[in-house]
Design an enzyme around this catalytic site. Structure first.
Site, PDB file in Angstrom:
ATOM      1  CB  SER A   1      -0.927   0.015   1.212  1.00 33.36           C
ATOM      2  OG  SER A   1      -0.165  -0.121   2.400  1.00 33.36           O
TER       3      SER A   1
ATOM      4  CG  HIS B   1      -1.707   3.468   4.365  1.00 32.65           C
ATOM      5  ND1 HIS B   1      -2.974   2.998   4.651  1.00 32.65           N
ATOM      6  CD2 HIS B   1      -1.020   2.430   3.858  1.00 32.65           C
ATOM      7  CE1 HIS B   1      -3.051   1.714   4.314  1.00 32.65           C
ATOM      8  NE2 HIS B   1      -1.874   1.340   3.842  1.00 32.65           N
TER       9      HIS B   1
ATOM     10  CG  ASP C   1      -4.985   4.801   6.674  1.00 40.39           C
ATOM     11  OD1 ASP C   1      -3.803   4.788   7.076  1.00 40.39           O
ATOM     12  OD2 ASP C   1      -5.355   4.182   5.666  1.00 40.39           O
TER      13      ASP C   1
END
Ligand SMILES: *[C@@H]1O[C@H](CO)[C@@H](O)[C@H](O)[C@H]1NC(C)=O
Ligand SMILES: *[C@@H]1O[C@H](CO)[C@@H](O)[C@H](O)[C@H]1NC(C)=O
Ligand SMILES: *[C@@H]1O[C@H](CO)[C@@H](O)[C@H](O)[C@H]1NC(C)=O
Length: 384
Positions: free
Chosen positions: A43, A354, A351
């Site tokens: 991610s 990240h 979040d």
């Protein structure tokens, strides 16, 4: 005059030989002009892969820059976006995204939750993506072959797919490994058990680099893994005793495992330089940049380095079960778990897992000139 023609040149007058030699030296130090980027990762660099296959990361992801969800687990751009932009290339389309993609200057094989080693669990069970690094390589390999067959049909395909020569001129970027560590932590493995897996994990990483080299890849830009022990989702889920918290507030045992992984990764890169004679491999110490940012947040204009901007509850404004963009019921009403921080531009963590766009930009600005690279060569010169 090409540098390769020096033998012919030396038979000419000495003066002109010297001019050509000087030009060659300058050319070798000049910018690389990468025509494409092929990215592999999780991610930290997913620009839409997991969203395309498993459902879009919903609002408020993307709101700062794209003003709507854009396949990224972030309020805006990622480090890979700033890399592409600074090389004069478009943002990378996710290989898995069948709609609106343009691969003329590269493709992104990363998906959120990807590990280097294939996991034995589904995304639903564990949160780890089935698109592990070996799968990303299968996709790349298929793309390498089929993109040329399709491009040769002409028409619009010529504008959507990379030229064949780009595969050997491209920059191959990597940011993966964090989830191989967290997969162990979340299974309650001891730090020694997680460390014991690292040789196998990096063995599989090595195989993929060699396979890409065999397909013609030459320029590799490899990020090490960040201080996972400073991320809310790790600190919230892994039991940490008071003595295991460092002066910044991060979990030391998990950060030590990350640093161990990074030392081993660096060894792997050194080994690959010996094995792959025509490759240029740059190892980028993203760990130090991220840890510096988190530990001196105020100095750099950021606040609450360990609190998620988007989320709710707990010490870190993070809840494992209802994350950023999820829904909670308050007094019978459904409420979106959105931005809790006043200003994401001064937040580091987006979040709980990240970084914010602002943090990503800050990180990119530190790594772009080669200050954190081994060898210390800038992004634009990463082919030398
Ligand atoms: C998955 O299972 C196989 C077979 O039991 C094993 O060899 C492999 O190490 C496992 N992978 C992980 C990441 O645990
Ligand atoms: C794909 O992107 C390239 C580079 O940005 C652009 O020149 C080309 O027109 C685009 N192709 C299509 C079909 O939009
Ligand atoms: C890990 O330990 C915690 C706390 O003891 C427990 O709640 C959790 O179920 C364990 N997880 C696994 C995968 O064993």
């Amino acid at each position: 005059m090409e540098c390769g023609n020096l033998k012919v040149v030396t038979s000419l007058v000495l003066a002109s030989t010297l001019v050509v030699l000087a030009n060659c030296a300058m050319e070798n130090q000049g910018e690389c002009m990468f025509p494409a980027i092929f990215n592999f990762g999780d991610s930290n660099s997913d620009t839409g892969g997991l969203s395309a296959a498993f459902g879009q990361a919903g609002p408020p992801h993307g709101e700062t820059f794209f003003h709507s969800p854009a396949g990224r687990y972030c309020d805006g751009r990622l480090v890979i976006d700033f890399i592409a932009q600074s090389l004069g290339l478009p943002y990378l389309s996710a290989f898995l995204d069948a709609v609106g993609s343009n691969f003329s200057h590269g493709a992104n094989f990363a998906t959120a939750g990807s590990t280097i080693r294939p996991q034995n669990t589904t995304l639903r069970q564990s949160g780890f993506s089935p698109i592990s690094l070996n799968v990303q390589f299968y996709e790349f390999s298929d793309f390498h072959r089929r993109s040329q067959i399709i491009r040769n049909k002409g028409h619009v395909f010529k504008e959507l797919l990379p030229k064949g020569e780009y595969f050997s001129k491209a920059l191959y970027t990597f940011d993966i490994g964090q989830n191989d560590l967290t997969a162990g932590f979340f299974l309650n493995m001891s730090t020694d058990e997680v460390k014991a897996n690292i040789p196998d994990v990096l063995g599989q990483f090595t195989t993929v680099i060699k396979d890409i080299y065999d397909r013609g890849g030459r320029y590799f830009w490899i990020h090490n893994t960040g201080p996972v022990g400073c991320l809310p989702y790790v600190m919230d889920r892994v039991p940490i005793t008071a003595g295991q918290v460092d002066k910044v507030g991060c979990a030391s045992p998990q950060n030590e495992v990350a640093q161990y992984f990074n030392r081993k990764l660096k060894e792997v890169v050194v080994h690959l330089r010996q094995k792959l004679a025509h490759a240029t491999l740059t190892y980028v110490d993203v760990y130090s940049v991220k840890y510096d940012l988190i530990s001196h947040a105020t100095k750099y204009g950021f606040e609450h380095p360990l609190r998620a901007c988007c989320g709710h509850g707990g010490k870190y404004n993070y809840n494992e079960h209802i994350g950023c963009g999820g829904k909670i019921t308050v007094k019978g009403k459904q409420i979106l778990v959105g931005k809790a921080c006043k200003d994401p531009s001064v937040s580091i963590n987006w979040d709980g897992v990240h970084y914010t766009e602002a943090a990503n930009k800050w990180i990119f600005d530190r790594i772009v000139d080669g200050s954190y690279s081994d060898p210390p060569i800038s992004l634009k010169n990463a082919c030398h």
